[in-house]
Design an enzyme around this catalytic site. Structure first.
Site, PDB file in Angstrom:
ATOM      1  N   SER A  13       7.134  -0.303   5.545  1.00  5.91           N
ATOM      2  CA  SER A  13       6.762  -0.069   6.930  1.00  5.91           C
ATOM      3  C   SER A  13       6.192   1.325   7.191  1.00  5.91           C
ATOM      4  O   SER A  13       5.183   1.682   6.610  1.00  5.91           O
ATOM      5  CB  SER A  13       7.977  -0.341   7.818  1.00  5.91           C
ATOM      6  OG  SER A  13       7.578  -0.348   9.149  1.00  5.91           O
ATOM      7  N   HIS A  14       6.869   2.105   8.027  1.00  7.68           N
ATOM      8  CA  HIS A  14       6.331   3.413   8.415  1.00  7.68           C
ATOM      9  C   HIS A  14       6.658   4.499   7.391  1.00  7.68           C
ATOM     10  O   HIS A  14       6.269   5.646   7.583  1.00  7.68           O
ATOM     11  CB  HIS A  14       6.898   3.798   9.776  1.00  7.68           C
ATOM     12  CG  HIS A  14       8.393   3.854   9.765  1.00  7.68           C
ATOM     13  ND1 HIS A  14       9.171   2.735   9.722  1.00  7.68           N
ATOM     14  CD2 HIS A  14       9.234   4.898   9.733  1.00  7.68           C
ATOM     15  CE1 HIS A  14      10.436   3.091   9.681  1.00  7.68           C
ATOM     16  NE2 HIS A  14      10.513   4.390   9.691  1.00  7.68           N
ATOM     17  N   ASP A  54       1.554   1.000  12.463  1.00  5.12           N
ATOM     18  CA  ASP A  54       2.197   1.617  11.298  1.00  5.12           C
ATOM     19  C   ASP A  54       1.788   0.944   9.990  1.00  5.12           C
ATOM     20  O   ASP A  54       0.895   0.103   9.960  1.00  5.12           O
ATOM     21  CB  ASP A  54       3.721   1.589  11.463  1.00  5.12           C
ATOM     22  CG  ASP A  54       4.292   0.187  11.349  1.00  5.12           C
ATOM     23  OD1 ASP A  54       3.568  -0.773  11.693  1.00  5.12           O
ATOM     24  OD2 ASP A  54       5.445   0.039  10.907  1.00  5.12           O
ATOM     25  N   ASP A  84       2.865  -1.419   8.039  1.00  6.24           N
ATOM     26  CA  ASP A  84       2.819  -2.882   7.896  1.00  6.24           C
ATOM     27  C   ASP A  84       2.375  -3.588   9.171  1.00  6.24           C
ATOM     28  O   ASP A  84       2.441  -4.818   9.266  1.00  6.24           O
ATOM     29  CB  ASP A  84       4.173  -3.419   7.436  1.00  6.24           C
ATOM     30  CG  ASP A  84       5.291  -3.143   8.428  1.00  6.24           C
ATOM     31  OD1 ASP A  84       5.211  -2.123   9.145  1.00  6.24           O
ATOM     32  OD2 ASP A  84       6.240  -3.935   8.492  1.00  6.24           O
ATOM     33  N   ASP A 115       3.541  -3.678  12.350  1.00  2.00           N
ATOM     34  CA  ASP A 115       4.411  -4.243  13.381  1.00  2.00           C
ATOM     35  C   ASP A 115       4.745  -3.258  14.502  1.00  2.00           C
ATOM     36  O   ASP A 115       5.306  -3.655  15.516  1.00  2.00           O
ATOM     37  CB  ASP A 115       5.687  -4.862  12.776  1.00  2.00           C
ATOM     38  CG  ASP A 115       6.483  -3.882  11.947  1.00  2.00           C
ATOM     39  OD1 ASP A 115       6.056  -2.712  11.808  1.00  2.00           O
ATOM     40  OD2 ASP A 115       7.535  -4.299  11.414  1.00  2.00           O
ATOM     41  N   ARG A 116       4.385  -1.972  14.327  1.00  2.00           N
ATOM     42  CA  ARG A 116       4.657  -1.005  15.404  1.00  2.00           C
ATOM     43  C   ARG A 116       3.397  -0.689  16.187  1.00  2.00           C
ATOM     44  O   ARG A 116       2.287  -0.898  15.702  1.00  2.00           O
ATOM     45  CB  ARG A 116       5.170   0.300  14.812  1.00  2.00           C
ATOM     46  CG  ARG A 116       6.501   0.157  14.131  1.00  2.00           C
ATOM     47  CD  ARG A 116       7.045   1.516  13.739  1.00  2.00           C
ATOM     48  NE  ARG A 116       8.344   1.336  13.116  1.00  2.00           N
ATOM     49  CZ  ARG A 116       9.299   2.244  13.097  1.00  2.00           C
ATOM     50  NH1 ARG A 116       9.099   3.419  13.661  1.00  2.00           N
ATOM     51  NH2 ARG A 116      10.454   1.999  12.525  1.00  2.00           N
ATOM     52  N   LYS A 136       8.091  -7.963  15.274  1.00  2.00           N
ATOM     53  CA  LYS A 136       7.387  -7.170  16.259  1.00  2.00           C
ATOM     54  C   LYS A 136       5.925  -7.101  15.831  1.00  2.00           C
ATOM     55  O   LYS A 136       5.608  -7.317  14.667  1.00  2.00           O
ATOM     56  CB  LYS A 136       8.027  -5.785  16.402  1.00  2.00           C
ATOM     57  CG  LYS A 136       8.140  -4.966  15.135  1.00  2.00           C
ATOM     58  CD  LYS A 136       8.965  -3.715  15.438  1.00  2.00           C
ATOM     59  CE  LYS A 136       9.000  -2.759  14.258  1.00  2.00           C
ATOM     60  NZ  LYS A 136      10.161  -2.975  13.384  1.00  2.00           N
TER      61      LYS A 136
HETATM   62  C1  VG1 Z   1      14.050   1.806  12.417  1.00  2.00           C
HETATM   63  C2  VG1 Z   1      14.030   1.627  13.915  1.00  2.00           C
HETATM   64  C3  VG1 Z   1      14.333   0.183  14.283  1.00  2.00           C
HETATM   65  C4  VG1 Z   1      13.333  -0.740  13.562  1.00  2.00           C
HETATM   66  C5  VG1 Z   1      13.373  -0.465  12.073  1.00  2.00           C
HETATM   67  C6  VG1 Z   1      12.336  -1.264  11.318  1.00  2.00           C
HETATM   68  O1  VG1 Z   1      15.331   1.507  11.929  1.00  2.00           O
HETATM   69  O2  VG1 Z   1      14.930   2.492  14.538  1.00  2.00           O
HETATM   70  O3  VG1 Z   1      14.276   0.021  15.663  1.00  2.00           O
HETATM   71  O4  VG1 Z   1      13.660  -2.092  13.794  1.00  2.00           O
HETATM   72  O5  VG1 Z   1      13.115   0.917  11.821  1.00  2.00           O
HETATM   73  O6  VG1 Z   1      11.055  -0.967  11.759  1.00  2.00           O
HETATM   74  P1  VG1 Z   1      16.417   2.653  11.591  1.00  2.00           P
HETATM   75  O7  VG1 Z   1      17.604   1.913  11.028  1.00  2.00           O
HETATM   76  O8  VG1 Z   1      15.767   3.588  10.621  1.00  2.00           O
HETATM   77  O9  VG1 Z   1      16.702   3.342  12.878  1.00  2.00           O
HETATM   78  V1  VG1 Z   1       9.797  -0.984  10.631  1.00  2.00           V
HETATM   79  O10 VG1 Z   1       8.329  -0.903  11.475  1.00  2.00           O
HETATM   80  O11 VG1 Z   1      10.254   0.304   9.664  1.00  2.00           O
HETATM   81  O12 VG1 Z   1       9.980  -2.428   9.875  1.00  2.00           O
HETATM   82 CO    CO Z   2       6.743  -1.487  10.471  1.00  2.00          CO
END
Ligand code: VG1
Ligand code: CO
Length: 544
Positions: A113-114, A278, A280, A282-283, A377
């Site tokens: 992801s990010h 981001d 992948d 989804d953000r 998302k």
């Molecule tokens: C973070 C965010 C959470 C989100 C998750 C996955 O998790 O706070 O809201 O669902 O990333 O997003 P954490 O446990 O680091 O707070 V993504 O776009 O990284 O799949």
């Molecule tokens: Co993501």
């Protein structure tokens, strides 16, 4: 084709976090590491012989190698077919879309992801079920248990597959179909939004936008949807080519990591609308000219304006937000007379509510917004939702948000992240807070009196499953809140997230800087939890 049974031993660190298993690429490259986890997934699943799996990722470093291993293991384990996005690419929401559209058994998404990518950075893998959504905790825990007991995995011996040519190939008894990663998703967006209105806005000559794909997966999706199908000017999509290391950038769409876009959106000549997604896809981050929309406000605003968008014009069944997300959406839900659910952090907790038809829109403060159109998302979806609203209301982004605050009130909000702190210090901080929650009720700190303090526990109203220890909440009697939790997506040390929120009732102060409005609460958040004592930090690393 020969199926090989490979003897292996368990790794003890394969418990999926907030969103799948994320580790350094080097860890995933350890012999058997990825294969163990994939076999653990297959061992938990039942009755998939001959069925179809979707596999794709955000194109980051190790995506292609991981895909080849997964294909050979899926063939050896008896899947009938695997659908793969061309080049190994599928954004997370597009993977969800494909799983649902072709009613496949499930899917494997490769992404961190990010988190940054490249040989020294992060990789990730997660399993999504037939509804297109991330596997619920019951399944991720079972996968973890398997990973601790695993003794062997199955893989066929075969040459690598060609991932770049659309069409079908054979791998042993299993078919491999390479699909266009963009078209199914883009078609779905056309069904949900008023493309005619958006097209005329973009060609009106008085409106322009920029979308920053951050060298990550949304580039091809944004180019097809915004520039080709909606006719946005060439150059609307910035950094549109997915790169294995994201060009060295951190593909996290926030004010800290999307600096170039923020600069582009500043000044009298800036475009009207800016957005970023981001790694992948989804953000989303939403910007107007000289204006930043907090994700919590964005969610509330989409709900309040849903009637303007064809796919949602019939009304919302209900809405949901993750616990640390601001209560702005609660105000809209109350005005609409619909239910607002509060879930733990992570998209997997929305799945049951969406499947049961109890909610239509949902979101998280972490730049995540989505609806019942898929079970992830969806970054570009949120951008198109905004664009549809802008096409109808024909007002600047900032005006729309200001009007929203006037009508519903504002929840002034900020999140402070203390990144890469020692895991022991962070756990000790959470543990002492947890022990003190019982005694905090009724205590006053300056102007703030604690009404309730607890460790958030969630009971799913559909299957009654319970998820406890989801974050310490301190609720004050004036509606303000401080929430503490540890990140479940990081790969180094621990990250403490502190979420701070306060309703603003004074109309003259609605537009004040959140860091100023929240100054007393921010300093309280540090003293109550003794952040410096436990982490050695006197200030956060990232403020959103
Ligand atoms: C973070 C965010 C959470 C989100 C998750 C996955 O998790 O706070 O809201 O669902 O990333 O997003 P954490 O446990 O680091 O707070 V993504 O776009 O990284 O799949
Ligand atoms: Co993501």
């Amino acid at each position: 084709m020969e199926i090989q049974t490979i003897t292996t031993t368990p790794f003890d660190d394969q418990r999926p976090g907030t969103s799948g298993l994320r580790k350094k690429v080097k860890v995933f490259q350890t012999p058997h590491y990825l294969a163990n986890f994939v076999q653990s997934i297959f061992n938990v699943l039942e009755d998939y012989q001959g069925k179809t799996l979707v596999v794709g990722g955000d194109g980051r470093y190790y995506n292609r190698e991981a895909l080849q291993i997964i294909l050979k293991m899926a063939a050896a384990n008896g899947f009938g077919k695997v659908m793969v996005g061309r080049g190994g690419i599928l954004s997370t929401p597009a993977a969800s879309c494909v799983i649902r559209k072709y009613q496949t058994f499930g899917g494997i998404i490769l992404s961190a992801s990010h988190n940054p990518g490249g040989p020294d950075d992060d990789f990730g893998i997660k399993y999504n079920t037939a509804n297109g959504g991330p596997a619920p905790e019951k399944i991720t825990e079972a996968i973890y248990q398997q990973s601790r007991e695993i003794t062997q995995y199955l893989i066929v011996e075969a040459a690598d597959m060609d991932l770049d040519t659309i069409g079908e190939q054979q791998l042993g008894d299993m078919r491999v179909e390479i699909i266009d990663p963009v078209s199914d998703y883009a078609d779905m967006m056309e069904q949900l939004f008023d493309f005619d209105a958006m097209r005329s806005l973009l060609s009106s000559g008085s409106f322009s936008m920029r979308f920053d794909a951050m060298n990550a997966v949304t580039g091809p999706y944004a180019q097809e949807i915004l520039e080709t199908r909606l006719g946005a000017a060439a150059g609307t999509v910035l950094r549109g080519e997915p790169l294995p290391d994201f060009g060295g950038a951190h593909p996290d769409p926030n004010l800290a990591h999307a600096k170039e876009l923020v600069a582009t959106m500043t000044g009298a000549d800036a475009p009207d609308f800016g957005a970023a997604s981001d790694g992948d896809g989804d953000r989303n981050m939403i910007l107007g000219r000289d204006f930043y929309v907090t994700p919590s406000d964005s969610l509330a605003l989409l709900a309040a304006n849903a009637a303007l968008v064809p796919g949602y014009a019939e009304g919302l069944a209900g809405v949901a937000r993750s616990m640390p997300t601001s209560q702005a959406i609660d105000r809209v839900a109350a005005a609409l007379g619909i239910e607002c659910y509060e879930t733990p952090t992570g998209w997997k907790f929305f799945g049951n509510l969406l499947d049961a038809g109890r909610i239509t829109l949902c979101g998280e403060e972490s730049f995540g917004t989505g609806s019942d159109h898929v079970r992830e998302k969806d970054g570009l979806w949120a951008v198109l939702f905004w664009l549809n609203i802008l096409a109808v209301r024909k007002q600047p982004v900032a005006d729309i948000v200001h009007e929203h605050w006037k009508q519903y009130g504002r929840d002034v909000y900020t999140r402070h992240d203390y990144e890469g702190v020692s895991a022991d210090g962070a756990s000790a901080l959470m543990e002492q807070l947890r022990e003190r929650t019982g005694g905090l009720g009724g205590q006053s700190f300056g102007d703030y009196t604690v009404e309730l303090a607890d460790d958030f526990s969630y009971t799913d109203s559909v299957d009654n499953s319970v998820s406890s220890k989801q974050g310490i909440r301190i609720l004050f009697d004036n509606g303000a809140r401080i929430v503490y939790r540890l990140s479940g997506t990081g790969t180094e040390g621990a990250t403490l997230r502190v979420y701070i929120e306060q309703p603003e009732t004074d109309a003259d102060r609605l537009e004040h800087d959140p860091q100023e409005t929240l100054a007393e609460l921010i300093s309280l958040s540090a003293t109550i939890a003794e952040i410096e004592k436990f982490t050695g930090r006197t200030a956060p690393d990232v403020i959103t």
